[in-house]
Structure formats: structure tokens, C-alpha cells
Design a protein around this motif. Structure first.
Motif, PDB file in Angstrom:
ATOM      1  N   HIS A   1       0.809  -1.214   0.000  1.00 29.14           N
ATOM      2  CA  HIS A   1       0.000   0.000   0.000  1.00 29.14           C
ATOM      3  C   HIS A   1       0.847   1.271   0.000  1.00 29.14           C
ATOM      4  O   HIS A   1       0.365   2.338   0.396  1.00 29.14           O
ATOM      5  N   GLY A   2       2.074   1.176  -0.441  1.00 28.27           N
ATOM      6  CA  GLY A   2       2.923   2.349  -0.600  1.00 28.27           C
ATOM      7  C   GLY A   2       3.736   2.661   0.640  1.00 28.27           C
ATOM      8  O   GLY A   2       3.374   2.305   1.766  1.00 28.27           O
TER       9      GLY A   2
ATOM     10  N   ASP B   1       4.401   5.587   2.077  1.00 24.57           N
ATOM     11  CA  ASP B   1       3.881   6.589   3.006  1.00 24.57           C
ATOM     12  C   ASP B   1       2.923   5.969   4.028  1.00 24.57           C
ATOM     13  O   ASP B   1       3.046   6.217   5.235  1.00 24.57           O
TER      14      ASP B   1
ATOM     15  N   ARG C   1      -0.809  11.048  -2.088  1.00 24.14           N
ATOM     16  CA  ARG C   1       0.370  10.553  -2.799  1.00 24.14           C
ATOM     17  C   ARG C   1       0.131   9.147  -3.363  1.00 24.14           C
ATOM     18  O   ARG C   1       0.598   8.822  -4.446  1.00 24.14           O
ATOM     19  N   ARG C   2      -0.591   8.347  -2.608  1.00 25.13           N
ATOM     20  CA  ARG C   2      -0.821   6.962  -3.025  1.00 25.13           C
ATOM     21  C   ARG C   2      -1.908   6.854  -4.088  1.00 25.13           C
ATOM     22  O   ARG C   2      -1.765   6.131  -5.078  1.00 25.13           O
TER      23      ARG C   2
END
Length: 545
Positions: free
Chosen positions: A224-225, A227, A260-261
Motif C-alpha cells: 500500500h505504498g 507513506d 500521494r498513493r
């Protein structure tokens, strides 16, 4: 079944459990639908229970947020005690997941976002929820998620071990004072469960879960990234000072990570109105603001939870015996029972863990009250120290950023521009205007030559923004070096800069050095031959005046 509660006409009995009954009602004068939660007669006799019901009413009365249920009335009568609250047509997150199975990542983050808006409001008013869990997050038919059941809520610094074991903070699991960062831990655990498909810890019994929350490092969230992975890792840290300090800080980081994601406009894709509708359709009725019922709650001595673990299959049988034991015991009481019952709607499949203390004398009660006050003061002092440390770090960062007037010496390294040669130097003055927020600085530079530049500063390097300019020019004849009449060409200049850093460890820095590359390209030729791009590289030395 009751027919009325004061001016509230009973329309429907929603749920009945060992802790009480929930009704859907209508205020006859205001024609307003509400939820009434009546405490069971047996539990009204439990020591301290009414005081804790009053506490929930008082807490809700201080809060005013669209993401927190609204209280209308609290009434103690000779034969019954009840509270009237906002009725919400919707479903608990637990019910939604039971019906849908899962959510998209955007929906998962979106539903937590709504609950965090409510939790941030509670934290702002000095209230810690202490039981952020899927059962206590409710979504209405419009998809708005909110935080419900403040039956366990308390001022910052309270230390009873209360909550839903799968989402309990390490502080609560060890009966230590809780703070706003304790709620952040629980919220992060819920988000982890939504994204990963299971809570961070999945012990088979209460004792194992408590130990895992106290001692085991939370698993890494994959897929899930970076961040979201970093935010959840810090939010599930054992040390409260590592976590975002409160729900507002957690929410700010969550929204940044989500954008961002998922990209701009992610929130529009996070709607769960369809999931809520399906969950409501799957049940016989809508859901009151308590999240759907009065299921049994188990109250367990902390020591007993360790020596005699309670599993999901045995939890139900303990509920009735625990309530009877509390009501009839003469020498001791179970702290947290009132908040565990809250307003007669307990957490489904939850276990409330409460430490056992001796009570029965005014001296003991006074000592406990003094201890709670001391713990609250200590927790507030720690929170303030964390905030002061954060502010000091931000100030030191801003003080280290380039500001004011600097002397810039430029030296040409290579060039194909006419009239220039390697080694040529020039000196101008650059004046910085910085704007720092948190741990990021950005601003503008004004040169004595008349040019302006944008820049950012990350604490270690100065990054000058690339600059593009264009001009219409005449073509030059190679043989004569003169302009060709009737000719024209479009010239574009692109100047890019490397990060500029200091060769010393001085703070703030007094010198910075870097390079730039200027490339001139041509297009739209008229009456002239095509020309290759030309380039210049330059070294810069920036010195504080």
C-alpha cells in the motif's frame, strides 16, 4: 416493552442484551427520531455505574462534531436510567465488513478519515475515547463515518485497562495512563485491519493479545505504498512519543499519504454509500448511533486474563457471571464496568479488561482520585514536552534555512555560447525570502541582476527550481557572422540546477556550492539552417554576507 421515555415515544425495540436495551424513539413535541439506551436493572446496582453513565453524557454534551453522535437527554428515574442520543440510519464498520467482506484501499482510508475528524474534535476537548474499533465506527446512509459509544471515554491520563483487545494500545494493555496517542494506536490498528484484512495482532486469547500489544513489534503493512507503511509503523509503535501526537496529527499525515498513493480526487472514489445500503438491507432494521445493539460485554480481572485466558467461545458465558459478581461483591469492585456498559450498548465480541482495586472507604477513594489526577498531570506534561520538542525542532530547522543576502560567484566550466569561455566568472547578490512550515522550507530568490528564482530547502540541500525562458531571434550567417535579413528562429533556454550543499557541518550553513546546466534549443526556423542545441555548465559558490 416500554411504551415511552419521557417525551420520547417508543417506535421499535432495536436490541436487547445483558447490559441493557436500545430503542428507536420519536420526540413527540419535536417530531425527531432518536435512540434511547436504557441500562439493565441488574447493572444499575453495580458500584459506580451511574456515575460512569453520567460521565458519558457529560462527555458527549461537550462535543459538537458531525462525526460524533449528539446527545439529547440523560435521565435517572426511580426505576430506570436512560440516555437519548442522535439516531443514525446507517451501519457499523463491523456490520459493513461482515456484509461486504472488504473495502477498497480508498474506502478504507476514507472511512477512517471521517472517524478521525470526530476523534480530533474529542482530543481537542481533552477527551480520550479508549475504544476506537470497527464496532464503534459508524457510517450513515450518506457515507459519513463517525465515532460512537463514548462509554469508555475519559480525560487524558486515566489508566484503567479498557477497550477491545484486538485494537488496545500498549498503555491500556498494561493499565498505564492513556493519552491521545493511545487512540492513534487503536485507529492505526483498525486501518491496518481494513488494508491487510486482519488486525495487527491475532492472538487466540485475551492474555496473548495483551502481551502482543505490549511487547511484539507490529507487522509491516505491504502493498500500500511507502507513506502509508511508514505512518502505520510509527502509529503502532510501542513508544507513544514515536506516534503522531493526536488524531489531528494522524489525520494530516493520513490525508497526505492518501493523496500521494491514490492521487488527487481520491476521496471522491472512497464513498461507501453502496456498502452501507447493503449492510442495512441485510439487517432487519437501521442502526442506532451506538452501532447496533446491546451485545454482551465481558469484564475480566487483568491477572485472571493472564492465568486463565478467555477465548471467543468462552467470552459469552463470562459476561453474566461477571456482572453478577460486580453487583454482589462487598469488598471490591471492577473499575471500568460503567464505561464498558457505557449507555447499555456494549461492544459485540469485545472483552473489557479492568484492573481490580480495593474500595469501600473514603480514604481509598480519595487516594485513587489523587492518583488519577497525578497520572493525568503527568500525561499532560509528557504531551506538552513532546509538543515543545517538536516546536523546538521546527524552529531549529527554520533557523538553519538560507535567508537574507548571500554573495553568488559563478564560474563557467564549459560553454558553446558565443562571447563566453571556460573560466569566466561573475558575482551577484542573491536575497532569500524563506517561508518554513513544519520541516519544509520554500521561498524565492531575488538576484541583483534582476532575475528571480524559486527554491526549496530540506535541511541538507538547497534545490533551485529549474527555469525556462524563450525568445525570438534572428539567424546568423556562418560566413559573415551577421544577421540574415528576413530570418527568424524560436530559441528556448532551460536552466536546471543540482542540489547545492555545504562542505562544512556549520548550522546554519554559511556557504553552499552546486552546479547548473543551461541548454539552448531552436525551432520554427525561417530563412535559416537548422542549428544544434548549445550548452553551458557553471559552478556556483554561495557565501553568506
Amino acid at each position: 416493552m416500554e411504551s415511552s421515555f419521557g417525551q420520547y415515544e417508543v417506535l421499535q425495540q432495536v436490541a436487547v442484551g445483558s447490559t441493557g436495551t436500545v430503542y428507536r424513539v420519536r420526540h413527540t413535541d419535536l417530531d425527531r427520531i432518536a435512540a434511547v439506551k436504557e441500562l439493565s436493572p441488574a447493572l444499575r446496582q453495580a458500584p459506580g455505574l451511574l456515575a460512569r453513565m453520567r460521565t458519558e453524557a457529560e462527555i458527549l454534551a461537550t462535543l459538537d462534531s458531525p462525526n460524533i453522535v449528539t446527545i439529547y437527554d440523560y435521565v435517572e428515574e426511580a426505576d430506570r436510567v436512560w440516555i437519548a442520543e442522535e439516531w443514525v440510519d446507517g451501519a457499523s464498520l463491523e456490520a459493513i465488513l461482515k456484509q461486504a467482506g472488504s473495502m477498497t484501499p480508498e474506502q478504507s482510508v476514507g472511512v477512517i478519515r471521517g472517524a478521525m475528524l470526530g476523534l480530533a474534535h474529542a482530543h481537542e476537548h481533552g477527551v480520550v475515547h479508549r475504544d476506537v474499533s470497527p464496532t464503534n465506527i459508524l457510517a450513515d446512509t450518506g457515507g459519513t463515518s463517525m465515532l460512537v459509544d463514548f462509554g469508555l471515554a475519559a480525560p487524558i491520563g486515566a489508566s484503567d485497562a479498557l477497550g477491545t483487545p484486538a485494537y488496545l494500545s500498549p498503555e491500556a494493555a498494561s493499565s498505564s495512563p492513556v493519552s491521545t496517542s493511545s487512540d492513534v494506536y487503536s485507529a492505526a490498528a483498525v486501518l491496518f485491519a481494513l488494508l491487510a484484512g486482519h488486525p495487527p495482532f491475532t492472538g487466540s486469547d485475551v492474555a496473548t493479545l495483551l502481551r502482543q500489544h505490549r511487547e511484539d513489534t507490529a507487522p509491516t503493512l505491504d502493498g500500500h505504498g511507502a507513506d502509508l507503511q511508514d505512518l502505520l509503523a510509527r502509529s503502532l509503535a510501542k513508544d507513544p512519543s514515536v506516534r503522531p501526537v493526536d488524531a489531528a496529527a494522524f489525520l494530516a499525515e493520513l490525508e497526505t499519504a492518501a493523496e500521494r498513493r491514490f492521487g488527487a480526487g481520491w476521496l471522491a472514489r472512497a464513498s461507501i454509500t453502496g456498502l452501507v445500503a447493503s449492510a442495512i438491507a441485510a439487517s432487519a432494521t437501521g442502526v442506532a448511533a451506538v452501532g447496533g445493539g446491546a451485545a454482551a460485554t465481558t469484564i475480566i480481572d487483568t491477572a485472571a486474563a493472564v492465568s486463565n485466558p478467555v477465548t471467543a467461545t468462552t467470552a459469552g458465558s463470562h459476561a453474566a457471571t461477571a456482572a453478577t459478581k460486580v453487583a454482589t461483591s462487598s469488598g471490591r469492585k471492577f473499575l471500568g464496568l460503567g464505561r464498558a456498559q457505557g449507555v447499555a450498548a456494549a461492544v459485540a465480541a469485545a472483552v473489557v479488561v479492568a484492573g481490580v482495586v480495593f474500595a469501600g472507604s473514603a480514604i481509598a477513594d480519595q487516594r485513587r482520585e489523587n492518583k488519577v489526577k497525578e497520572q493525568a498531570a503527568a500525561a499532560l506534561a509528557k504531551a506538552k514536552a513532546i509538543e515543545d520538542k517538536k516546536e523546538a525542532a521546527e524552529k531549529a530547522f527554520a533557523d538553519a534555512a538560507p535567508d537574507g543576502a548571500w554573495s553568488l560567484k559563478s564560474t563557467i566550466v564549459t560553454t558553446k555560447f558565443s562571447g563566453e569561455k571556460a573560466g569566466d566568472t561573475s558575482t551577484v547578490t542573491w536575497t532569500f525570502a524563506s517561508d518554513c512550515a513544519a520541516l519544509t522550507c520554500a521561498g524565492s530568490i531575488t538576484s541583483s541582476s534582476g532575475n528571480t528564482f524559486g527554491y526549496t530547502w530540506d535541511g541538507a540541500a538547497l534545490q533551485i527550481a529549474s527555469k525556462t525562458e524563450s525568445a525570438e531571434e534572428k539567424c546568423i550567417a556562418y560566413a559573415t557572422g551577421e544577421e540574415i535579413p528576413g530570418s527568424s528562429v524560436h530559441a528556448e533556454f532551460v536552466n536546471t540546477y543540482s542540489p547545492w550543499t555545504s562542505s562544512t557541518s556549520a548550522t546554519p550553513p554559511t556557504e553552499l556550492a552546486g552546479t547548473s546546466t543551461l541548454v539552448k534549443t531552436f525551432s520554427d526556423y525561417v530563412n535559416c539552417d537548422k542549428t544544434k542545441p548549445i550548452k553551458r555548465t557553471t559552478n556556483y559558490e554561495l557565501t553568506k554576507k
